[in-house]
Design an enzyme around this catalytic site. Sequence first.
Site, PDB file in Angstrom:
ATOM      1  N   HIS A  72       0.844  -1.204   0.000  1.00  0.00           N
ATOM      2  CA  HIS A  72       0.000   0.000   0.000  1.00  0.00           C
ATOM      3  C   HIS A  72       0.876   1.250   0.000  1.00  0.00           C
ATOM      4  O   HIS A  72       1.792   1.373   0.811  1.00  0.00           O
ATOM      5  CB  HIS A  72      -0.915   0.011   1.227  1.00  0.00           C
ATOM      6  CG  HIS A  72      -2.079  -0.906   1.091  1.00  0.00           C
ATOM      7  ND1 HIS A  72      -3.191  -0.848   1.901  1.00  0.00           N
ATOM      8  CD2 HIS A  72      -2.321  -1.910   0.216  1.00  0.00           C
ATOM      9  CE1 HIS A  72      -4.060  -1.770   1.530  1.00  0.00           C
ATOM     10  NE2 HIS A  72      -3.548  -2.440   0.524  1.00  0.00           N
ATOM     11  N   TYR A 201      -9.155   5.064   8.099  1.00  0.00           N
ATOM     12  CA  TYR A 201      -9.308   5.335   9.528  1.00  0.00           C
ATOM     13  C   TYR A 201     -10.389   6.412   9.668  1.00  0.00           C
ATOM     14  O   TYR A 201     -10.248   7.489   9.076  1.00  0.00           O
ATOM     15  CB  TYR A 201      -8.007   5.894  10.125  1.00  0.00           C
ATOM     16  CG  TYR A 201      -6.879   4.906  10.254  1.00  0.00           C
ATOM     17  CD1 TYR A 201      -6.068   4.584   9.164  1.00  0.00           C
ATOM     18  CD2 TYR A 201      -6.589   4.313  11.477  1.00  0.00           C
ATOM     19  CE1 TYR A 201      -5.006   3.687   9.298  1.00  0.00           C
ATOM     20  CE2 TYR A 201      -5.527   3.416  11.624  1.00  0.00           C
ATOM     21  CZ  TYR A 201      -4.751   3.107  10.528  1.00  0.00           C
ATOM     22  OH  TYR A 201      -3.704   2.225  10.654  1.00  0.00           O
ATOM     23  N   PRO A 293      -3.512  -0.363  19.156  1.00  0.00           N
ATOM     24  CA  PRO A 293      -3.249  -0.769  17.772  1.00  0.00           C
ATOM     25  C   PRO A 293      -3.452   0.324  16.723  1.00  0.00           C
ATOM     26  O   PRO A 293      -3.130   0.105  15.550  1.00  0.00           O
ATOM     27  CB  PRO A 293      -4.234  -1.922  17.540  1.00  0.00           C
ATOM     28  CG  PRO A 293      -5.280  -1.783  18.572  1.00  0.00           C
ATOM     29  CD  PRO A 293      -4.656  -1.095  19.737  1.00  0.00           C
ATOM     30  N   LYS A 297       1.771  -0.459  15.319  1.00  0.00           N
ATOM     31  CA  LYS A 297       3.191  -0.509  15.668  1.00  0.00           C
ATOM     32  C   LYS A 297       3.640  -1.747  16.449  1.00  0.00           C
ATOM     33  O   LYS A 297       4.835  -2.031  16.532  1.00  0.00           O
ATOM     34  CB  LYS A 297       3.561   0.734  16.511  1.00  0.00           C
ATOM     35  CG  LYS A 297       3.611   2.012  15.706  1.00  0.00           C
ATOM     36  CD  LYS A 297       4.901   2.109  14.899  1.00  0.00           C
ATOM     37  CE  LYS A 297       4.795   3.090  13.771  1.00  0.00           C
ATOM     38  NZ  LYS A 297       4.538   2.513  12.465  1.00  0.00           N
ATOM     39  N   TYR A 385       4.285   6.519  10.549  1.00  0.00           N
ATOM     40  CA  TYR A 385       3.450   5.384  10.155  1.00  0.00           C
ATOM     41  C   TYR A 385       4.260   4.347   9.371  1.00  0.00           C
ATOM     42  O   TYR A 385       4.143   3.149   9.626  1.00  0.00           O
ATOM     43  CB  TYR A 385       2.257   5.879   9.328  1.00  0.00           C
ATOM     44  CG  TYR A 385       1.168   4.847   9.175  1.00  0.00           C
ATOM     45  CD1 TYR A 385       0.214   4.661  10.178  1.00  0.00           C
ATOM     46  CD2 TYR A 385       1.093   4.034   8.054  1.00  0.00           C
ATOM     47  CE1 TYR A 385      -0.783   3.700  10.050  1.00  0.00           C
ATOM     48  CE2 TYR A 385       0.105   3.075   7.913  1.00  0.00           C
ATOM     49  CZ  TYR A 385      -0.828   2.924   8.918  1.00  0.00           C
ATOM     50  OH  TYR A 385      -1.815   1.974   8.797  1.00  0.00           O
TER      51      TYR A 385
END
Length: 393
Positions: A72, A201, A293, A297, A385
Amino acid sequence: MKTQVAIVGAGPAGLLLGQLLLGRGIESVIVEARSRDYAEHRVRAGVLEHGTVALLEEAGVADRLHREALVHRGFEFTFDGRRHRIDLEGLTGRCITIYGQQEVVKDLIAARLASGSPVHFEARDVRVEGFQSGTPSVRFSTLDAGEVKLECDFIAGCDGFHGVCRDSIPRGVLAIHERVYPFAWLGILAQARPSREELVYANHDEGFALFSMRSPSLTRLYLQVPPDERLDAWPDARIWGELHRRLAASDGWQPEEGDILERMVAPMRSFVAEPMRCGRLFLAGDAAHIVPPTGAKGLNLAAADVWVLSQALARHYAEGHDDLLDAYSQTCLRRVWRAEHFSWWMTSLLHRFPEGDSFRDRLQHAQLDYLASSRAAALVLAENYVGLPLAGL
Ligand code: FAD
Ligand code: PHB
């Protein structure tokens, strides 16, 4: 029974450590409380950082990953009925890899068994002893081997948050830093085509939601729910209804529905025990630290810990120097605290807090708006990220 490194726990941390040590000619024995089948089917993480993939390559277990994983280049977030994309690749030059934790575990177990190195599943009454002296050992029993005393040079405590290793360290040695959040995640794995290419998200008045995936036919979805929520309060229709509502935006997109194959409720916690070492016992992964979560990570931190530990053990055995072992805790904690901050920040940004705090809601909104309009803000998010570089890899 004797070995160089006794590894407690056959999760991603313990199994990857075993492979990395094997590559450097260091012997280990893995002792795991659960069955192989259980370890291989525990549905958990899904997002691998670039550095984690590089470590799996280094360990020689990335062939299937390269065939089957999804790469991605960005992800989206939704707020106020708007969607905004974070262009991870454009901002950082790095991508993330979507590959289920249980697939990583299957690949690592297959490699371990193929190497002939010992792994004892379904071990009972696991105890770690003598790590403050020069003679550490792990005691356990299995149906096949009976009562075992495994003598070793070092113990790697890779037995997760509820394991025995951290609790075996005498009182007063560890400082504990902890935050428990007033919500949990309800997670489902559905037999459904992921109908959007990247993760979404969502910050929504009814609570957080996340659209993720595992393969072209498996969707992974999460909903913020009250802590200790009972699964029977969430029949399928309620789960899908809530997902549709929270993931909706002005573009009209909705996730595709399908049979729910797995469901779970996961508590949300931030936790760090430091130092990550007591004598000849080294803690790694969830045994030493937990992140909520939201930042994806946990597994990546576990991989980073065992990379540091494998290098330190290699230096001990090859060159007789313990400088890297002595620096282990400090080296790991620097990365751990960065990830703790990022995961806490993502969690605070995206969830609804039950006390109904209008000031916090406005701050969330201002920050989301900033992320959607400032390259600098998006870059900070993206850099964290995709994961910070791993030294020496
Ligand atoms: P574990 O996976 O917990 O493994 C520990 C092992 O030790 C287990 O096999 C256990 O059975 C064994 N064990 C326990 N006690 C004993 C004992 N007494 N004796 C012997 N063995 C024992 N992380 C990410 O990076 N990305 C994500 O996208 C992500 N999503 C997540 C989503 C959810 C819902 C959850 C719950 C977690 C997520 N995580 C994610 C976190 C990630 O799953 C964990 O951080 C990761 O499993 C840590 O690996 P570990 O090997 O340290 O511990
Ligand atoms: C997952 O796919 O399980 C997943 C993805 C992103 C997260 C957490 C979990 O932040």
